[in-house]
Design a protein around this motif. Sequence first.
Motif, short mmCIF file in Angstrom:
data_model
loop_
_atom_site.label_atom_id
_atom_site.label_comp_id
_atom_site.label_asym_id
_atom_site.label_seq_id
_atom_site.Cartn_x
_atom_site.Cartn_y
_atom_site.Cartn_z
N LYS A 128 5.25 -10.45 -7.59
CA LYS A 128 5.31 -9.78 -6.23
C LYS A 128 6.78 -9.33 -6.06
O LYS A 128 7.61 -9.99 -6.37
CB LYS A 128 4.74 -10.92 -5.15
CG LYS A 128 4.31 -10.30 -4.06
CD LYS A 128 3.77 -11.45 -3.19
CE LYS A 128 3.43 -11.10 -1.70
NZ LYS A 128 3.15 -12.17 -1.06
N TYR A 129 6.72 -8.19 -5.56
CA TYR A 129 8.23 -7.51 -5.10
C TYR A 129 8.00 -7.43 -3.61
O TYR A 129 7.59 -6.52 -3.14
CB TYR A 129 8.30 -6.03 -5.75
CG TYR A 129 8.39 -6.00 -7.31
CD1 TYR A 129 9.78 -5.90 -7.88
CD2 TYR A 129 7.23 -6.25 -7.87
CE1 TYR A 129 9.75 -5.98 -9.26
CE2 TYR A 129 7.19 -6.19 -9.47
CZ TYR A 129 8.55 -6.05 -10.11
OH TYR A 129 8.68 -6.28 -11.37
N PRO A 130 8.73 -8.28 -2.96
CA PRO A 130 8.52 -8.51 -1.68
C PRO A 130 9.43 -7.35 -1.02
O PRO A 130 10.18 -6.93 -1.44
CB PRO A 130 9.19 -9.93 -1.20
CG PRO A 130 10.02 -10.21 -2.31
CD PRO A 130 9.34 -9.50 -3.40
N ASN A 131 9.12 -6.73 0.24
CA ASN A 131 9.70 -5.84 0.95
C ASN A 131 9.52 -6.06 2.36
O ASN A 131 8.50 -6.41 3.09
CB ASN A 131 8.85 -4.41 0.53
CG ASN A 131 9.80 -3.32 0.92
OD1 ASN A 131 10.33 -3.31 2.15
ND2 ASN A 131 10.12 -2.39 -0.02
N ALA A 134 5.82 -4.43 5.07
CA ALA A 134 4.61 -5.21 4.34
C ALA A 134 3.90 -4.20 3.31
O ALA A 134 3.26 -4.51 2.24
CB ALA A 134 3.72 -5.58 5.44
N THR A 137 5.10 -3.77 -0.20
CA THR A 137 5.26 -4.70 -1.01
C THR A 137 4.30 -4.54 -2.31
O THR A 137 3.02 -4.01 -1.94
CB THR A 137 4.46 -6.21 -0.38
OG1 THR A 137 5.26 -6.44 0.84
CG2 THR A 137 4.53 -7.33 -1.19
N GLU A 139 2.37 -5.58 -5.56
CA GLU A 139 1.76 -6.84 -6.65
C GLU A 139 1.29 -6.49 -7.76
O GLU A 139 0.47 -5.44 -7.95
CB GLU A 139 0.50 -7.42 -5.54
CG GLU A 139 0.89 -8.42 -4.25
CD GLU A 139 -0.05 -9.30 -4.08
OE1 GLU A 139 -0.96 -9.66 -4.92
OE2 GLU A 139 -0.22 -9.51 -2.71
N ALA A 229 3.69 0.89 -5.46
CA ALA A 229 3.42 0.50 -3.89
C ALA A 229 2.23 1.64 -3.27
O ALA A 229 1.73 1.14 -2.30
CB ALA A 229 4.64 0.79 -3.15
#
Lengths: 329, 189
Positions: A128-131, A134, A137, A139, A229
């Motif tokens: 997961k690359y959090p941002n 939302a 983000t 996945e 994304a």
Amino acid sequence: MILLAVPGFPGNQSSLNPVGPGASHIEFEFSLIFWITTAVYIIVLAVLVIGVIRRRHTLDTMPEPLATNEATEKRARIGVTAAAVVTVVLLFVMLIGSFETGRALGDMNQENAMPIEIYGHQWWWEVKYPNNDAYKTVETANEIHVPVGVPIRFRGTSRDVIHSFWAPNVSGKRDLMPGYNAEFVWQVDQPGRWRGQCAEYCGEQHAHMSFEIVAEPKDEFTQWLTNQAQSSVQPATPEANRGQQVFMTHACVLCHSIRGTSAGSRVGPDLTHLASRSTIAAGTLPNTAGNLGGWILNPQSIKPGCRMPPNQLSGTELQDLLAYLETLQ
Amino acid sequence: MKVAAYLALLMVAAVCAGGCKREHRVFDPGSPQTQVANASALNEIHAGAQWSPGPPSSPSRVRYDDNAYAVSEGKRLFESYNCVGCHQHGGGGIGPALMDAQWIYGSHPEQIYETIVRGRPNGMPSFSGKIPDYQVWELVAYVRSMSGQLREDVAPGRSDEMPVIKSEQARPKEHPSDEHQQKPPEGQP
């Protein structure tokens, strides 16, 4: 300090071919201990061999009694004392080296590192690359893209049993325990694909639980992240359209999610950009239409015990489904 | 002395023989074509139609009911397929409770199978074509363990949720009636 190096072992899953600062520290410490212990081993064996060669009796004569005098006693005392001192010094060298390595790894901790979250599942990796936004983000699964030369703050835990995240070229092992967040910082300095594997036995398919770290230049990485994304696009061809219907009306939809459709289950890997990944089943097989078809029909024959059930599809349904999955770029 | 040793050996052997069935794992449940529950495709018009007549026969009890692995798989699937979304962890919510003695559509394994595969009125969806047979039977075994219908050493004993209720293996055995016998009202011919 003289840099000791083991003759280069190439390979994309090898601690002896470090491509990041973390792995370099570990490799240096390994070389230090390896060469010290090798030298000690050789010396000890040499002394043993010399003692055997210079034997003081044969089979048909009795050994002479050991004559001691001042001179030999003194020599022996000096020899033993020197060996003891050298041993203690070498042990301290290794101890301090080990301590310094640990500190160097700890010093890599930076506040502004790029966050990546990794969750271990039986038997695949959720990435997961959090941002802060939302909807941005990202996945994905089993394929971790990172920009070259940028420190990465890894945060991970497990969704079921204890796993261990280990990409030997990049850093040391890190156990992922349910209910506990592991955190550390690593960095990759060389572009390429670096393979990693679960390093904590976690059930039947532990051996088929690998991942790949894909290190690429920053602009390429940004491009990749932007694409990931995106939601999936509505399929254009009739086959792919029918394939989407197959996906939504069969067991697939119970476990997988494809952003941009009504499939949103979080049990299995996110398939929004499945076609952009190079392997399926956590690095078990190359991602080709044939492999994917076989995997969908009966995963249990490829990865016995894995969480995906066999699926009954007619030939045309399978072809349509594969056509749809190919559009998930 | 010797007799005691043989006796001990015999007891160990007996324990092992009992334990084998409990731990046996079937990883390859057979080709997808053997999964009957998948045989009827689902569409908007007929939910679970074209059903082969008659309830399926229950597989050997040993393979599911007496198998700790199958029941624990059932417990995992109960989460994964979001059965907990309606039934919670057996306590009931949107759907009825599953850990009590009240069974609206019967408590026989075959009846629970039918409930899962064909759905029931008032909200139980049909999972036909979505879950392979062996997983349905695993779910059936787990659902029965919730009201203490299975052996204690088979029922799963540890939850990842907050233990607000007893674990499956510690629950008292309920005696659900198989059918709701409708008594004819008195005074009627």
